[in-house]
Design a protein around this motif. Structure first.
Motif, mmCIF file in Angstrom:
data_model
loop_
_atom_site.group_PDB
_atom_site.id
_atom_site.type_symbol
_atom_site.label_atom_id
_atom_site.label_comp_id
_atom_site.label_asym_id
_atom_site.label_seq_id
_atom_site.Cartn_x
_atom_site.Cartn_y
_atom_site.Cartn_z
ATOM 1 N N GLU A 19 -120.328 -77.716 -65.019
ATOM 2 C CA GLU A 19 -119.406 -78.492 -65.863
ATOM 3 C C GLU A 19 -119.108 -77.781 -67.182
ATOM 4 O O GLU A 19 -117.963 -77.682 -67.605
ATOM 5 C CB GLU A 19 -119.990 -79.886 -66.165
ATOM 6 N N ALA A 60 -115.565 -76.176 -68.525
ATOM 7 C CA ALA A 60 -114.972 -76.569 -69.811
ATOM 8 C C ALA A 60 -114.751 -75.330 -70.686
ATOM 9 O O ALA A 60 -113.672 -75.154 -71.271
ATOM 10 C CB ALA A 60 -115.871 -77.581 -70.519
ATOM 11 N N GLY A 95 -111.897 -73.355 -69.446
ATOM 12 C CA GLY A 95 -110.634 -74.029 -69.739
ATOM 13 C C GLY A 95 -110.185 -73.810 -71.181
ATOM 14 O O GLY A 95 -109.001 -73.675 -71.463
ATOM 15 N N HIS A 96 -111.140 -73.747 -72.107
ATOM 16 C CA HIS A 96 -110.784 -73.621 -73.534
ATOM 17 C C HIS A 96 -110.708 -72.167 -73.987
ATOM 18 O O HIS A 96 -109.921 -71.827 -74.851
ATOM 19 C CB HIS A 96 -111.811 -74.365 -74.408
ATOM 20 N N THR A 129 -113.200 -80.106 -80.129
ATOM 21 C CA THR A 129 -112.368 -80.367 -78.946
ATOM 22 C C THR A 129 -113.112 -79.984 -77.677
ATOM 23 O O THR A 129 -113.105 -80.718 -76.681
ATOM 24 C CB THR A 129 -111.047 -79.551 -79.038
ATOM 25 N N LEU A 130 -113.782 -78.827 -77.707
ATOM 26 C CA LEU A 130 -114.546 -78.381 -76.534
ATOM 27 C C LEU A 130 -115.661 -79.388 -76.222
ATOM 28 O O LEU A 130 -115.837 -79.799 -75.063
ATOM 29 C CB LEU A 130 -115.137 -76.992 -76.797
ATOM 30 N N GLU A 131 -116.389 -79.801 -77.242
ATOM 31 C CA GLU A 131 -117.519 -80.722 -77.014
ATOM 32 C C GLU A 131 -117.031 -82.075 -76.498
ATOM 33 O O GLU A 131 -117.680 -82.695 -75.656
ATOM 34 C CB GLU A 131 -118.352 -80.865 -78.292
ATOM 35 N N ASP A 180 -114.472 -82.540 -74.638
ATOM 36 C CA ASP A 180 -114.133 -82.314 -73.219
ATOM 37 C C ASP A 180 -115.406 -82.354 -72.356
ATOM 38 O O ASP A 180 -115.443 -82.989 -71.294
ATOM 39 C CB ASP A 180 -113.414 -80.962 -73.098
ATOM 40 N N ASP A 206 -118.221 -83.829 -73.069
ATOM 41 C CA ASP A 206 -118.656 -85.236 -73.070
ATOM 42 C C ASP A 206 -117.919 -86.031 -72.000
ATOM 43 O O ASP A 206 -118.527 -86.766 -71.218
ATOM 44 C CB ASP A 206 -118.311 -85.845 -74.437
ATOM 45 N N ARG A 207 -116.598 -85.869 -71.981
ATOM 46 C CA ARG A 207 -115.763 -86.625 -71.026
ATOM 47 C C ARG A 207 -116.140 -86.291 -69.591
ATOM 48 O O ARG A 207 -116.241 -87.163 -68.733
ATOM 49 C CB ARG A 207 -114.286 -86.272 -71.241
ATOM 50 N N ARG A 208 -116.345 -85.014 -69.336
ATOM 51 C CA ARG A 208 -116.665 -84.594 -67.957
ATOM 52 C C ARG A 208 -117.950 -85.256 -67.472
ATOM 53 O O ARG A 208 -118.034 -85.708 -66.339
ATOM 54 C CB ARG A 208 -116.835 -83.069 -67.901
#
Ligand SMILES: C[S@@+](CC[C@H](N)C(=O)[O-])C[C@H]1O[C@@H](n2cnc3c(N)ncnc32)[C@H](O)[C@@H]1O
Length: 281
Positions: free
Chosen positions: A172, A176, A179-180, A251-253, A255, A257-259
């Motif tokens: 995960e 992420a 992606g970033h 922003t990365l963190e 993302d 978290d959401r995953r």
């Protein structure tokens, strides 16, 4: 004997590895104590596999911030000897700091490339290496060195990662980060020995008479909404985070978290992991 070719995609580059570990050393030192209990859950079966008992002489390779060398020293006791070693002196700074803080027997630490060990033949009863051998381009040379420093009948035990898909934190966070920041392939060497039998084959080619493999597949129950993944982010991807602005990091963190939150069941995120212990005699 025929040895299966190592997949090129997973093959590490020596200069990149040295740079990666030098850049992550502070994070490994910072997280070593908070992660010690989790680390011990992996250390125990590894030290069992190496046959470590009181009074033994054990060499731990690629010790990083001291896992499992510190646990090994406690088990080997005052009549034993544990030597921890690593290619990158900065990675061992945490291990040296932690060794000063322990009561009872502590390991000695020394910088060493595992492809050219500064020890006499047959100097050790056992050798351990937790999540290190995959980063060594000339793994075959390292295994021959391990064989050389082991006494006859001694055991070497390596811990390696199984496939990326079975390791939820890396999968995960890796997706992420890619992606970033783009995919740079630096996660690939972690899974170099993920194919069953691959490291065993190499060990027998390096002179080990027999080998065995045991898979460990624990599932951690992590609390949703908590940054339980931050240690893995900083330790395994730290070399990629340095150039991020504070805003990009947030922003990365978010993302990440959401995953993980998307996988939560009843407030718990199941985080699978897959490690393998490979032992050679
Ligand atoms: C993932 S860390 C593992 C640290 C520790 N064993 C643990 O499990 O917490 C990998 C370590 O391998 C070390 N390493 C990489 N190449 C090496 C080599 N050729 N010889 C010795 N250590 C090496 C790195 O410096 C790094 O500390």
């Amino acid at each position: 004997m025929t040895v299966t070719a190592l997949p090129d995609a997973f093959h590490p580059d020596a200069a990149r590895e040295r740079k990666r570990w030098a850049a992550s050393a502070d994070a490994w030192d910072r997280w070593a104590d908070p992660m010690a209990d989790l680390a011990d859950k992996l250390n125990r079966p590894l030290l069992d596999a190496a046959g470590l008992a009181e009074g033994h002489r054990l060499l731990d390779l690629a010790s990083g911030a001291g896992e499992p060398a510190l646990s090994a020293a406690r088990r080997a006791g005052p009549d034993g000897l544990v030597v921890g070693s690593d290619l990158v002196p900065g990675m061992m700074a945490g291990a040296v700091r932690r060794a000063h803080g322990v009561e009872g027997p502590a390991p000695a630490f020394t910088a060493a490339d595992m492809t050219a060990l500064p020890f006499a033949d047959a100097a050790f009863d056992g050798v351990t290496c937790r999540f290190g051998i995959m980063f060594v381009p000339a793994a075959e040379s390292a295994l021959r060195e391990v064989r050389r420093v082991l006494r006859p009948g001694g055991r070497a035990a390596f811990m390696v990662w199984g496939p990326r898909a079975g390791n939820g934190l890396f999968a995960e966070i890796g997706d992420a980060v890619a992606g970033h920041l783009g995919e740079d392939g630096s996660l690939d060497p972690l899974f170099r020995f993920s194919a069953p039998g691959l490291l065993s084959d190499l060990m027998r080619a390096a002179g080990f008479a027999a080998t065995s493999e045991t898979d460990l597949t624990p599932v951690r129950k992590a609390p949703a909404g908590q940054p339980f993944w931050r240690a893995a982010l900083e330790m395994s991807f730290g070399h990629r985070l340095a150039g991020l602005s504070a805003e990009q990091r947030v922003t990365l963190e978010a993302d990440i978290d959401r995953r993980f939150d998307a996988q939560a069941v009843g407030g718990i995120v199941p985080v699978p992991s897959h490690a393998r212990i490979v032992v050679g005699w």
